[in-house]
Write an enzyme that holds these catalytic residues in place. Structure first.
Site, PDB file in Angstrom:
ATOM      1  N   TRP A 100       1.711   4.469  -9.328  1.00 38.61           N
ATOM      2  CA  TRP A 100       0.385   4.215  -8.728  1.00 38.61           C
ATOM      3  C   TRP A 100      -0.079   5.356  -7.858  1.00 38.61           C
ATOM      4  CZ3 TRP A 100      -1.428   1.319 -12.029  1.00 38.61           C
ATOM      5  CH2 TRP A 100      -0.666   0.305 -12.590  1.00 38.61           C
ATOM      6  N   ASP A 170      -3.265   2.231  -0.447  1.00 37.03           N
ATOM      7  CA  ASP A 170      -3.400   1.275  -1.549  1.00 37.03           C
ATOM      8  C   ASP A 170      -2.498   0.077  -1.230  1.00 37.03           C
ATOM      9  OD1 ASP A 170      -3.167  -0.150  -3.905  1.00 37.03           O
ATOM     10  OD2 ASP A 170      -2.567   1.560  -5.150  1.00 37.03           O
ATOM     11  N   LYS A 194      -3.251  -9.937  -7.328  1.00 36.78           N
ATOM     12  CA  LYS A 194      -1.833 -10.224  -7.056  1.00 36.78           C
ATOM     13  C   LYS A 194      -1.702 -11.269  -5.941  1.00 36.78           C
ATOM     14  CE  LYS A 194      -1.096  -5.480  -8.359  1.00 36.78           C
ATOM     15  NZ  LYS A 194      -0.732  -5.680  -9.761  1.00 36.78           N
TER      16      LYS A 194
HETATM   17  N1  PMP Z   1      -2.159   0.099  -7.238  1.00 37.31           N
HETATM   18  C1  PMP Z   1      -1.088  -0.715  -7.338  1.00 37.31           C
HETATM   19  C2  PMP Z   1      -0.073  -0.705  -6.246  1.00 37.31           C
HETATM   20  C3  PMP Z   1      -0.954  -1.538  -8.454  1.00 37.31           C
HETATM   21  O1  PMP Z   1       0.108  -2.351  -8.555  1.00 37.31           O
HETATM   22  C4  PMP Z   1      -1.946  -1.524  -9.462  1.00 37.31           C
HETATM   23  C5  PMP Z   1      -1.895  -2.424 -10.671  1.00 37.31           C
HETATM   24  N2  PMP Z   1      -0.793  -3.135 -10.917  1.00 37.31           N
HETATM   25  C6  PMP Z   1      -3.011  -0.635  -9.322  1.00 37.31           C
HETATM   26  C7  PMP Z   1      -3.108   0.138  -8.187  1.00 37.31           C
HETATM   27  C8  PMP Z   1      -4.060  -0.532 -10.382  1.00 37.31           C
HETATM   28  O2  PMP Z   1      -4.880  -1.630 -10.273  1.00 37.31           O
HETATM   29  P1  PMP Z   1      -5.945  -2.049 -11.380  1.00 37.31           P
HETATM   30  O3  PMP Z   1      -5.207  -2.453 -12.594  1.00 37.31           O
HETATM   31  O4  PMP Z   1      -6.642  -3.175 -10.678  1.00 37.31           O
HETATM   32  O5  PMP Z   1      -6.838  -0.886 -11.599  1.00 37.31           O
END
Ligand code: PMP
Length: 360
Positions: A100, A170, A194
């Protein structure tokens, strides 16, 4: 199939209380004679839903008045681009803790100077690198972190130093899992799917004075945080039903659970139960540095990929679903967010014990 325990990393299980309330209100929300899905976003009924959700989040997280609360779309992934587009003028310092932040780094590089202040890549992202101010590039505008890495199961227990710089984080997988001091951050973002509701809503908590230091010439109003601030997140049609579901989840957190201190106690209890079992087991192991372990994403392996496969299949038969690890890590991963009841973790541990007796 009857109700299962869903260990998915997201979209993830939601509180039954929330789903039931949404079902009760499905055809006639708040005496409006219609579903929330059918409401105009300009109606007073919907404005109240959005206003209540913001008020609840502000109370729950104790968000100071000099921070904006915004609802966006595009997930955490759009934030990987919007953050540098809006705020990277002289460079960004990013701490790489896996998938991420790698994605955030790739987007940031397209838009400006990007300095990797530290990385745990060499150890397959099993720890959170500890940095000092000297690891930062003196010229950058902000330090960027992923506070809880959903895939590797790591979590910052202390924020990195960032003197003279903004801190952008994030919190996609850990928002509202514990109390935090919002004033320690300049910007927080998180997809809702989540801990706070369904996919399709991204929450942004932004210190107001960030807008004074924004880049000019942002190519679209939709990519400019100021547009969301100036229009109460309703420049275009917002994800109305998702915002409503976030509001219900916040109501559950506040009125049923009793706030984030209580939520944290439950989350720590669940995580400790699972880690304690894994750590004494002869079959399972968790590779993460104990001080950096996530409370909500707990990866584990047996050390034998065939046995891992068997575990996932047999667990599914027992109603313990979506426990396969991320494809980049393998093994298993139990995501035990806010909505996972203690009984779900107990059921998982019972199954793990049985499986261990059978195969270890
Ligand atoms: N940041 C984290 C810590 C994540 O776990 C995720 C998705 N699992 C994302 C960003 C990306 O999110 P999205 O799929 O909503 O774009």
């Amino acid at each position: 199939m009857s109700k299962v325990y869903n260990f998915s990393a997201g979209p993830a299980c939601m509180p039954e209380w929330v789903l039931q309330k949404a079902a009760d209100e499905m055809l006639n929300a708040n005496q409006s004679g219609m579903s929330v899905m059918e409401m105009s976003h300009r109606s007073s009924d919907f404005e109240k839903i959005l206003g209540d959700a913001k008020d609840r989040l502000r109370r729950l997280m104790n968000i100071p008045e000099d921070y904006e609360i915004l609802f966006l779309q595009g997930g955490g992934s759009l934030q990987f681009s919007m953050v540098p587009m809006n705020f990277n003028k002289n460079g960004a310092d990013i701490i790489n803790t896996g998938q991420w932040t790698k994605k955030a780094i790739a987007e940031t590089k397209k838009l400006g100077k990007t300095h990797i202040a530290a990385s745990s890549a060499d150890d397959n992202f099993t720890f959170i690198p500890k940095i000092t101010q000297d690891d930062l590039d003196p010229d950058t505008d902000y330090v960027y972190i992923c506070e809880n890495n959903t895939i590797y199961g790591t979590k910052y227990k202390n924020l990195p130093p960032h003197e003279g710089k903004r801190l952008i984080a994030d919190l996609s997988s850990c928002i509202c899992t514990e109390p935090i001091n919002v004033a320690d951050y300049d910007m927080i973002f998180a997809g809702a799917q989540k801990n706070l509701g369904p996919a399709g809503v991204t929450i942004v908590i932004l210190k107001k004075d960030m807008l004074e230091q924004q880049n000019e010439n942002i190519p679209s109003a939709m990519l400019d945080y100021k547009t969301y601030v100036d229009n109460n997140s309703m420049y275009n049609t917002p994800p109305t039903y998702g915002i409503y579901m976030v509001g219900l989840t916040l109501e559950w957190l506040e009125d049923v659970i009793g706030g984030l201190e209580e939520m944290e106690k439950i989350n720590h209890k669940k995580a400790n139960m699972l880690y304690d079992y894994i750590d004494q087991s002869k079959l399972y192991s968790n590779p993460v540095n104990p001080q950096d372990r996530s409370y909500v994403n707990i990866p584990f392996v047996t050390g034998n990929p065939d046995l891992d496969k068997k575990f996932v299949a047999e667990a599914k038969e027992r109603g313990l679903v979506n426990i396969k690890g991320h494809r980049t890590v393998g093994g298993m991963r139990a995501s035990i967010y806010n909505a996972m009841p203690v009984e779900g973790v107990e059921a998982l541990i019972d199954f793990m014990k049985e499986f261990e007796e059978k195969y270890a």
